[in-house]
Design a protein around this motif. Structure first.
Motif, PDB file in Angstrom:
ATOM      1  N   TRP A  62      -3.698  14.335 108.093  1.00 26.86           N
ATOM      2  CA  TRP A  62      -4.187  15.715 107.895  1.00 26.86           C
ATOM      3  C   TRP A  62      -5.395  15.952 108.802  1.00 26.86           C
ATOM      4  O   TRP A  62      -6.179  15.042 109.052  1.00 26.86           O
ATOM      5  N   PHE A  65     -10.706  16.487 106.141  1.00 24.67           N
ATOM      6  CA  PHE A  65     -10.920  15.972 104.786  1.00 24.67           C
ATOM      7  C   PHE A  65     -12.083  16.734 104.155  1.00 24.67           C
ATOM      8  O   PHE A  65     -12.984  17.199 104.856  1.00 24.67           O
ATOM      9  N   PHE A  91     -14.497  18.496 106.854  1.00 20.03           N
ATOM     10  CA  PHE A  91     -14.839  17.785 108.088  1.00 20.03           C
ATOM     11  C   PHE A  91     -13.587  17.547 108.905  1.00 20.03           C
ATOM     12  O   PHE A  91     -12.513  17.263 108.350  1.00 20.03           O
ATOM     13  N   SER A  92     -13.726  17.601 110.217  1.00 21.10           N
ATOM     14  CA  SER A  92     -12.632  17.188 111.086  1.00 21.10           C
ATOM     15  C   SER A  92     -12.360  15.705 110.872  1.00 21.10           C
ATOM     16  O   SER A  92     -13.281  14.880 110.936  1.00 21.10           O
ATOM     17  N   ALA A  93     -11.089  15.364 110.648  1.00 20.46           N
ATOM     18  CA  ALA A  93     -10.731  13.953 110.475  1.00 20.46           C
ATOM     19  C   ALA A  93     -10.608  13.246 111.820  1.00 20.46           C
ATOM     20  O   ALA A  93     -10.338  12.043 111.876  1.00 20.46           O
ATOM     21  N   LYS A  94     -10.819  13.996 112.896  1.00 17.84           N
ATOM     22  CA  LYS A  94     -10.778  13.391 114.229  1.00 17.84           C
ATOM     23  C   LYS A  94     -12.183  13.062 114.736  1.00 17.84           C
ATOM     24  O   LYS A  94     -12.393  12.053 115.388  1.00 17.84           O
ATOM     25  N   THR A  95     -13.158  13.943 114.420  1.00 19.55           N
ATOM     26  CA  THR A  95     -14.508  13.776 114.983  1.00 19.55           C
ATOM     27  C   THR A  95     -15.600  13.628 113.924  1.00 19.55           C
ATOM     28  O   THR A  95     -16.728  13.268 114.263  1.00 19.55           O
ATOM     29  N   GLY A  96     -15.303  13.938 112.668  1.00 24.10           N
ATOM     30  CA  GLY A  96     -16.339  13.897 111.637  1.00 24.10           C
ATOM     31  C   GLY A  96     -17.266  15.092 111.652  1.00 24.10           C
ATOM     32  O   GLY A  96     -18.210  15.153 110.862  1.00 24.10           O
ATOM     33  N   LEU A  97     -17.040  16.047 112.554  1.00 28.95           N
ATOM     34  CA  LEU A  97     -17.888  17.242 112.586  1.00 28.95           C
ATOM     35  C   LEU A  97     -17.509  18.186 111.447  1.00 28.95           C
ATOM     36  O   LEU A  97     -16.358  18.248 111.035  1.00 28.95           O
ATOM     37  N   VAL A  98     -18.520  18.931 110.952  1.00 33.06           N
ATOM     38  CA  VAL A  98     -18.265  19.893 109.878  1.00 33.06           C
ATOM     39  C   VAL A  98     -17.482  21.070 110.449  1.00 33.06           C
ATOM     40  O   VAL A  98     -17.909  21.698 111.413  1.00 33.06           O
TER      41      VAL A  98
ATOM     42  N   ILE B  45     -11.687   6.433 107.834  1.00 35.51           N
ATOM     43  CA  ILE B  45     -10.609   7.241 108.404  1.00 35.51           C
ATOM     44  C   ILE B  45     -10.118   6.435 109.608  1.00 35.51           C
ATOM     45  O   ILE B  45     -10.521   6.645 110.758  1.00 35.51           O
ATOM     46  N   SER B  48      -8.837   7.523 113.194  1.00 38.70           N
ATOM     47  CA  SER B  48      -9.781   8.046 114.187  1.00 38.70           C
ATOM     48  C   SER B  48     -10.952   7.098 114.409  1.00 38.70           C
ATOM     49  O   SER B  48     -11.969   7.512 114.973  1.00 38.70           O
ATOM     50  N   PRO B  71     -21.068  11.102 108.702  1.00 39.61           N
ATOM     51  CA  PRO B  71     -19.846  10.628 109.360  1.00 39.61           C
ATOM     52  C   PRO B  71     -20.200   9.794 110.604  1.00 39.61           C
ATOM     53  O   PRO B  71     -21.159  10.105 111.320  1.00 39.61           O
ATOM     54  N   PHE B  73     -17.912   8.470 113.780  1.00 41.85           N
ATOM     55  CA  PHE B  73     -16.583   8.458 114.420  1.00 41.85           C
ATOM     56  C   PHE B  73     -16.747   7.853 115.800  1.00 41.85           C
ATOM     57  O   PHE B  73     -17.258   8.500 116.720  1.00 41.85           O
ATOM     58  N   ASN B  76     -15.734   9.126 119.331  1.00 45.01           N
ATOM     59  CA  ASN B  76     -16.280  10.403 119.779  1.00 45.01           C
ATOM     60  C   ASN B  76     -16.828  10.382 121.202  1.00 45.01           C
ATOM     61  O   ASN B  76     -16.644  11.356 121.935  1.00 45.01           O
ATOM     62  N   LEU B  81     -18.675  13.512 122.559  1.00 41.54           N
ATOM     63  CA  LEU B  81     -19.433  13.837 121.341  1.00 41.54           C
ATOM     64  C   LEU B  81     -20.175  12.592 120.858  1.00 41.54           C
ATOM     65  O   LEU B  81     -19.726  11.474 121.093  1.00 41.54           O
ATOM     66  N   ASN B  85     -23.362  11.647 113.075  1.00 39.78           N
ATOM     67  CA  ASN B  85     -23.499  13.054 112.804  1.00 39.78           C
ATOM     68  C   ASN B  85     -23.995  13.246 111.392  1.00 39.78           C
ATOM     69  O   ASN B  85     -24.480  12.306 110.773  1.00 39.78           O
TER      70      ASN B  85
END
Lengths: 314, 314
Positions: A62, A65, A91-98, B45, B48, B71, B73, B76, B81, B85
C-alpha cells in the motif's frame, strides 16, 4: 502535505459499502499475513484522568501507512469538551514523508469501529438476521446499528443501557435519524431474548452479558473492551460459543475479552483469516457466534488511505 | 492549534544552555520517577528499507506532552531526500487536545540527542576535559562536539570514520563552522589515545571501540545504538568501566549497548537518577566512565515544550 479537518473528512467518508470494503480489505490483508502491526503504544495521564493510544499498521504494497493518535480525557465533559479526540497522520510508505494530516477528532475511528462490527456480522451472523439488541446507548450503539444495515436487513432494535434516560434518548435518536423503531428494555437479557445479532458497546468493567442471556442462533459482537480493565462478556460465553472470533488474538489477550479468560482452551479465529480464507464458519442457524473487537491499526491504515483518496478527488 | 515548520523552529531553538537546561530537567524528572514513558512503538517497512519509531512521555505536572514520530527511510538519499525525518505533536496534558504540531523534520531530535551527550559529559567527564575524540563523521559527530562546548572547554577534536573522505569533510566543516581544529585518524584507537571525552556516533553493528582503546580518566558517550542490531562498544567496556550509566535501563537492554551484554552483572545507573540525586559518581581523574544513550521520549517532551514556549513568544 495536505491537512484536512473533521468537517471535510465527514463530507466524503460515510458509513457506506465503499468504506466497508476498504476496511474489509485491511482485515483480509491481515489474514494473509501481509501487514506489519506493532503493539499499541499506550500512556496514562492520571492527573487529568486521561490516556493516549497510538496505533499503526502498514499493509504490504500500500502506498501509505497511518499513525493514529487517540487521546481520551474523561474529565473533558466537565469542561464542555468531548472525552475522545485525535488525529491520523498518513505517511508515504516509500519515503516516510508526511502525505496528509487528518484532524478527524476521532470521526474515522468511530466509522472504522462501526464497520468492523458490520464486517463481523457479515461473516458470522445468520443472513436473515433482522433483529438487533444493543447494550449501551452511546455513539457506537448508534453507529454499529447503522453499519449493520449495510450487511443485513435490520428491522427491529432493542436497547438496554444502565441509564434508562440514555436508552430513551437513543430510541428517539434512532427513530429520528434512521426511522428505526427501538424498544427500550430494563435488562440485558430481555433486550437479547429475540435478537439475531447482539452488540455490546459499553465501557463495562464487569460482564454485561451472560451465556444464559443468548438465544440460539445469535451472533454477538463485543466492541467495548479496549483495555485490560474492561470486560463485557462473561467468560462462559467465550468458552461455550460455537464459534469464537477476535480481531487480533494478541490484542484480545492483552486488552480484550480474552484477557478475562486466561485459562480458556479452545479454537479462536481471527476475523482477517475468516475473510482472506473466505471461510464460512457458521454452518447452522442454531449456532452461537461471538466476535471480540479491540480495534486494530490495520483498520486505521485502511480507512485513512480510503479517506485520503476521496479527499484528493473531492 | 499552531503549526510550525523546521525553519521557524530552528530560528528559536539553538544548541545553547537554555535548551540544555530544558532537556536536563526532563532527565531529572525521570530520575525522580515523575514521568510516564511507555516503550517505543516501532514498525519496519521492509519493502522500502524504512522504519518508523514513535516515542512519548508525560512529565507529571507539565502542561503538555509530546508524541514524536520518526521515520527513517534509508533508500531516500537515492531519491534526493534525507533518510531521517519526522515531526512532534504537542498535546494538552489537561484535555488531550492538540496544542501544536512541530514539523521539525528531525531537527529537535538532533538537538535533544546532542544535548543528552553534553548532559552525560557534564555529570561524568573530568571538569578539565578539553580533548574530544569522535567516532563517526555525520550530523551527530558535529552536534555532539558543538553541545560539549556548552559544558566543557573543548580545544581539540580527533575524528575517525570508516570513510576517510567523510572524516576529511568533517574536519573542514568543524574548522569552518566552529573554528575547531580537527585531526583525522586512520583508526579509532589512535583517535582516542589522547582524549578526555570519546563520543561514538555510528550506526555500527559491531563494536567500534575496545577497552584497550580507552585512556585512563576518559569519559565515553555511545549514542549510536538505537536498535537491537546496532552495537558500538565491546562488552568488555561495559564490564570494565568504573562507572556505567545509561539513559534508560529498559531501553538499553532492548535496543542499546546492554542488549549486547546480556550476561553483564554490575551496577548500572540511569542518567536521570544521577541528576536528580545530584550524585557525583566520578571520584578520581583515573576513572573511566561510560554512558549509553538510546534516546528517550522524555527528551522529546522536554525539548518540544521548550520549543513551543519560545515559538509562542516569538
Amino acid at each position: 502535505m495536505q491537512i484536512y479537518n473533521r468537517h471535510q473528512i465527514a463530507e466524503v467518508v460515510k458509513l457506506d459499502c465503499a468504506a466497508l470494503e476498504a476496511v474489509e480489505a485491511g482485515f483480509a490483508a491481515l489474514g494473509r499475513a501481509e501487514v506489519e502491526m506493532p503493539p499499541i503504544l499506550s500512556m496514562n495521564i492520571a492527573e487529568s484522568n486521561g490516556e493516549v493510544d497510538v496505533k499503526t499498521a502498514h499493509i504490504h504494497g500500500w502506498p501509505r501507512f497511518a499513525i493514529k493518535i487517540s487521546p481520551g480525557f474523561f474529565d473533558n465533559p466537565s469542561l464542555g469538551l468531548p472525552s475522545l479526540n485525535g488525529l491520523m497522520l498518513l505517511f508515504s510508505a516509500k519515503t516516510g514523508l508526511v502525505d496528509a494530516v487528518l484532524f478527524d477528532e476521532g470521526y474515522l475511528t468511530d466509522i472504522r469501529t462501526a464497520l468492523a462490527g458490520a464486517i463481523a456480522a457479515k461473516h458470522l451472523s445468520r443472513t436473515n438476521s433482522q433483529r438487533v439488541a444493543v447494550i449501551g446507548a452511546g455513539v457506537q450503539a448508534e453507529l454499529q446499528v447503522a453499519a449493520l444495515r449495510l450487511v443485513r436487513d435490520i428491522r427491529e432494535v432493542h436497547v438496554y443501557s444502565r441509564d434508562p434516560s440514555k436508552a430513551q434518548a437513543y430510541a428517539t435518536r434512532m427513530q429520528d435519524q434512521y426511522a428505526l423503531n427501538v424498544k427500550v428494555h430494563d435488562n440485558a437479557a430481555s433486550a437479547c431474548a429475540q435478537a439475531d445479532i447482539v452488540v455490546t458497546t459499553t465501557p463495562a468493567r464487569e460482564p454485561v452479558l451472560n451465556w444464559s442471556d443468548l438465544p440460539k442462533g445469535v451472533h454477538v459482537t463485543a466492541m467495548g473492551s479496549d483495555n485490560p480493565h474492561k470486560n463485557e462478556l462473561h467468560p462462559t460465553i467465550l468458552a461455550s460459543a460455537d464459534v469464537l472470533v477476535v480481531d487480533r488474538i494478541s490484542q484480545s489477550r492483552a486488552l480484550g475479552e480474552l484477557h478475562h479468560a486466561p485459562a480458556l482452551q479452545r479454537e479462536v479465529l481471527e476475523l482477517g483469516s475468516l475473510i482472506s480464507n473466505q471461510q464460512s464458519v457458521r454452518n447452522s442457524d442454531q449456532q452461537i457466534t461471538v466476535c471480540d473487537l479491540t480495534g486494530t491499526g490495520v483498520q486505521d491504515t485502511a480507512i485513512a488511505n480510503y479517506a485520503a483518496r476521496l479527499l484528493e478527488d473531492a
